[in-house]
Design a protein around this motif. Structure first.
Motif, mmCIF file in Angstrom:
data_model
loop_
_atom_site.group_PDB
_atom_site.id
_atom_site.type_symbol
_atom_site.label_atom_id
_atom_site.label_comp_id
_atom_site.label_asym_id
_atom_site.label_seq_id
_atom_site.Cartn_x
_atom_site.Cartn_y
_atom_site.Cartn_z
ATOM 1 N N ALA A 107 -5.456 -4.521 -10.705
ATOM 2 C CA ALA A 107 -5.619 -3.711 -9.499
ATOM 3 C C ALA A 107 -7.015 -3.822 -8.900
ATOM 4 C CB ALA A 107 -5.317 -2.248 -9.821
ATOM 5 N N ALA A 108 -8.037 -3.858 -9.757
ATOM 6 C CA ALA A 108 -9.413 -3.789 -9.257
ATOM 7 C C ALA A 108 -9.751 -4.913 -8.280
ATOM 8 C CB ALA A 108 -10.393 -3.762 -10.426
ATOM 9 N N PRO A 109 -9.601 -6.190 -8.654
ATOM 10 C CA PRO A 109 -9.917 -7.239 -7.676
ATOM 11 C C PRO A 109 -8.932 -7.289 -6.522
ATOM 12 C CG PRO A 109 -9.025 -8.206 -9.686
ATOM 13 C CD PRO A 109 -9.253 -6.764 -9.976
ATOM 14 N N SER A 110 -7.653 -6.984 -6.802
ATOM 15 C CA SER A 110 -6.642 -6.999 -5.736
ATOM 16 C C SER A 110 -7.012 -6.028 -4.622
ATOM 17 C CB SER A 110 -5.264 -6.615 -6.296
ATOM 18 O OG SER A 110 -4.820 -7.515 -7.255
ATOM 19 N N LEU A 111 -7.265 -4.785 -5.011
ATOM 20 C CA LEU A 111 -7.536 -3.749 -4.009
ATOM 21 C C LEU A 111 -8.927 -3.897 -3.403
ATOM 22 C CD1 LEU A 111 -5.939 -0.668 -5.795
ATOM 23 C CD2 LEU A 111 -5.022 -1.933 -3.833
ATOM 24 N N PHE A 112 -9.878 -4.398 -4.190
ATOM 25 C CA PHE A 112 -11.220 -4.597 -3.642
ATOM 26 C C PHE A 112 -11.168 -5.519 -2.437
ATOM 27 C CE2 PHE A 112 -15.201 -6.998 -3.374
ATOM 28 C CZ PHE A 112 -16.124 -5.969 -3.304
ATOM 29 N N TYR A 113 -10.580 -6.692 -2.600
ATOM 30 C CA TYR A 113 -10.550 -7.661 -1.509
ATOM 31 C C TYR A 113 -9.478 -7.352 -0.467
ATOM 32 C CZ TYR A 113 -13.851 -10.681 -3.984
ATOM 33 O OH TYR A 113 -14.976 -11.198 -4.584
ATOM 34 N N ALA A 114 -8.351 -6.792 -0.892
ATOM 35 C CA ALA A 114 -7.293 -6.478 0.072
ATOM 36 C C ALA A 114 -7.781 -5.476 1.114
ATOM 37 C CB ALA A 114 -6.065 -5.938 -0.645
ATOM 38 N N ASP A 115 -8.587 -4.519 0.689
ATOM 39 C CA ASP A 115 -9.110 -3.516 1.625
ATOM 40 C C ASP A 115 -10.063 -4.146 2.630
ATOM 41 O OD1 ASP A 115 -9.259 -0.635 2.330
ATOM 42 O OD2 ASP A 115 -11.368 -0.877 1.800
ATOM 43 N N TRP A 116 -10.671 -5.267 2.266
ATOM 44 C CA TRP A 116 -11.491 -6.010 3.226
ATOM 45 C C TRP A 116 -10.615 -6.689 4.282
ATOM 46 C CZ3 TRP A 116 -15.870 -9.221 0.427
ATOM 47 C CH2 TRP A 116 -16.770 -8.335 -0.179
ATOM 48 N N VAL A 117 -9.440 -7.140 3.867
ATOM 49 C CA VAL A 117 -8.540 -7.869 4.771
ATOM 50 C C VAL A 117 -7.757 -6.897 5.662
ATOM 51 C CG1 VAL A 117 -6.517 -9.395 4.845
ATOM 52 C CG2 VAL A 117 -8.359 -9.839 3.207
ATOM 53 N N GLU A 118 -7.190 -5.854 5.045
ATOM 54 C CA GLU A 118 -6.455 -4.803 5.747
ATOM 55 C C GLU A 118 -6.822 -3.482 5.094
ATOM 56 O OE1 GLU A 118 -4.088 -4.505 8.327
ATOM 57 O OE2 GLU A 118 -4.677 -6.552 8.866
ATOM 58 N N GLU A 119 -7.558 -2.643 5.801
ATOM 59 C CA GLU A 119 -8.036 -1.393 5.199
ATOM 60 C C GLU A 119 -6.883 -0.517 4.718
ATOM 61 O OE1 GLU A 119 -11.394 0.950 6.420
ATOM 62 O OE2 GLU A 119 -11.841 -0.515 7.999
ATOM 63 N N ARG A 175 -3.669 6.999 3.240
ATOM 64 C CA ARG A 175 -3.230 6.731 1.864
ATOM 65 C C ARG A 175 -4.312 7.246 0.899
ATOM 66 N NH1 ARG A 175 -2.410 1.622 4.701
ATOM 67 N NH2 ARG A 175 -0.187 1.389 5.223
ATOM 68 N N PRO A 176 -4.510 8.547 0.834
ATOM 69 C CA PRO A 176 -5.631 9.107 0.063
ATOM 70 C C PRO A 176 -5.543 8.824 -1.429
ATOM 71 C CG PRO A 176 -4.140 10.849 0.797
ATOM 72 C CD PRO A 176 -3.731 9.605 1.514
ATOM 73 N N ARG A 177 -4.338 8.800 -1.993
ATOM 74 C CA ARG A 177 -4.207 8.555 -3.430
ATOM 75 C C ARG A 177 -4.651 7.133 -3.772
ATOM 76 N NH1 ARG A 177 1.298 9.889 -6.642
ATOM 77 N NH2 ARG A 177 0.588 11.974 -6.112
ATOM 78 N N LEU A 178 -4.190 6.165 -2.978
ATOM 79 C CA LEU A 178 -4.551 4.770 -3.238
ATOM 80 C C LEU A 178 -6.034 4.531 -2.971
ATOM 81 C CD1 LEU A 178 -3.653 1.939 -4.005
ATOM 82 C CD2 LEU A 178 -3.024 1.555 -1.607
ATOM 83 N N LYS A 179 -6.552 5.128 -1.919
ATOM 84 C CA LYS A 179 -7.978 4.967 -1.596
ATOM 85 C C LYS A 179 -8.851 5.538 -2.718
ATOM 86 C CE LYS A 179 -11.358 5.686 2.074
ATOM 87 N NZ LYS A 179 -11.593 6.158 3.458
ATOM 88 N N TYR A 211 0.834 -1.209 0.000
ATOM 89 C CA TYR A 211 0.000 0.000 0.000
ATOM 90 C C TYR A 211 0.867 1.257 0.000
ATOM 91 C CZ TYR A 211 -4.129 -2.782 1.515
ATOM 92 O OH TYR A 211 -5.166 -3.674 1.622
ATOM 93 N N ASP A 212 1.876 1.277 0.875
ATOM 94 C CA ASP A 212 2.727 2.466 0.982
ATOM 95 C C ASP A 212 3.477 2.728 -0.322
ATOM 96 O OD1 ASP A 212 1.921 2.922 3.592
ATOM 97 O OD2 ASP A 212 3.642 1.886 4.475
ATOM 98 N N TRP A 213 3.939 1.654 -0.967
ATOM 99 C CA TRP A 213 4.649 1.842 -2.234
ATOM 100 C C TRP A 213 3.696 2.409 -3.287
ATOM 101 C CZ3 TRP A 213 4.368 0.505 -7.294
ATOM 102 C CH2 TRP A 213 5.514 0.735 -8.069
ATOM 103 N N LEU A 214 2.496 1.863 -3.356
ATOM 104 C CA LEU A 214 1.527 2.345 -4.331
ATOM 105 C C LEU A 214 1.134 3.794 -4.062
ATOM 106 C CD1 LEU A 214 -0.672 -0.863 -4.521
ATOM 107 C CD2 LEU A 214 0.588 0.141 -6.451
ATOM 108 N N GLU A 215 0.978 4.142 -2.817
ATOM 109 C CA GLU A 215 0.626 5.525 -2.464
ATOM 110 C C GLU A 215 1.674 6.500 -3.003
ATOM 111 O OE1 GLU A 215 -1.515 8.739 -0.820
ATOM 112 O OE2 GLU A 215 -2.110 6.652 -1.139
#
Length: 218
Positions: free
Chosen positions: A163-175, A180-184, A138-142
């Protein structure tokens, strides 16, 4: 020969293959894989050595793994979206595809898989390490996402399909969190894309099966 995609509507890697099919309006038949569709599972196991989806089938041509499927679509079924652009943008889209698969999707899956392990075989250390590595990703992507609406500027590419499925489910596991406003914001734009939104809605009926408990959002 009509294209057939074998997968499950709640599967993150199935989403990755569905998104380009939907976005370019490519005609295909979806073949759901599960206990109620043994005939589809049999076809899948015939062509994919580990019986894993997604699988794209066109006549005698079988393509498994999501990135090669998107490669195949880009060459054989070109449409308004070019999944692997020319030049530096194409190199960047391929790099980010690997980043999302290996560092977001893989680490997201580890805590999910740990819950499903047989009693007494859970790996608490492995799960905690995966969660920590998600935050590193997350920090690297931000810091490294560009200023355009999508992962590689203005074009929706292979990188965004990953990115779409990765971030969709990853945010469920670890918000991803407010820090990280850019990534969010990028995740929200992805969920607003018509092809991604279709995947989200089609999978909504399966949320009760998410092993960690699906949050009451998205």
């Amino acid at each position: 020969m009509k294209l057939q995609l074998f997968g499950h509507l709640f599967s993150s890697y199935t989403w990755k293959a569905l998104i380009p099919l939907y976005a370019n309006a490519t005609p295909f038949e979806f073949r759901s894989v599960g206990p109620d569709q043994p005939e589809n599972s049999a076809v899948l196991k015939r062509h994919s050595p580990f019986g894993q989806f997604p699988l794209l089938l066109e006549g005698d041509t079988a393509v498994f793994e999501s990135t090669p499927i998107i490669d195949y679509l880009d060459v054989k079924y070109p449409g308004p979206n070019r999944w692997i652009p020319d030049g530096d943008a194409g190199l960047r889209s391929r790099f980010l595809d690997r980043f999302f698969d290996l560092h977001v999707m893989t680490n997201m899956n580890a805590p999910v898989a740990n819950v499903l392990r047989p009693e007494g075989s859970q790996d608490a250390y492995g799960e905690e390490r995966a969660r920590q590595r998600l935050h590193i990703a997350y920090d690297w992507l931000e810091q490294n996402l560009g200023d355009g609406p999508w992962a590689v500027g203005d074009a929706f590419t292979l990188a965004d399909c990953a990115a779409a499925p990765s971030l969709f489910y990853a945010d469920w596991v670890e918000e991803i969190g407010e820090a990280r406003p850019r990534l969010k914001a990028y995740r929200q734009r992805l969920l607003g894309h018509p092809a991604v939104s279709r995947c989200v809605e089609d999978a909504r009926q399966f949320r009760a099966y998410f092993p960690l408990g699906a949050p009451d959002r998205d």
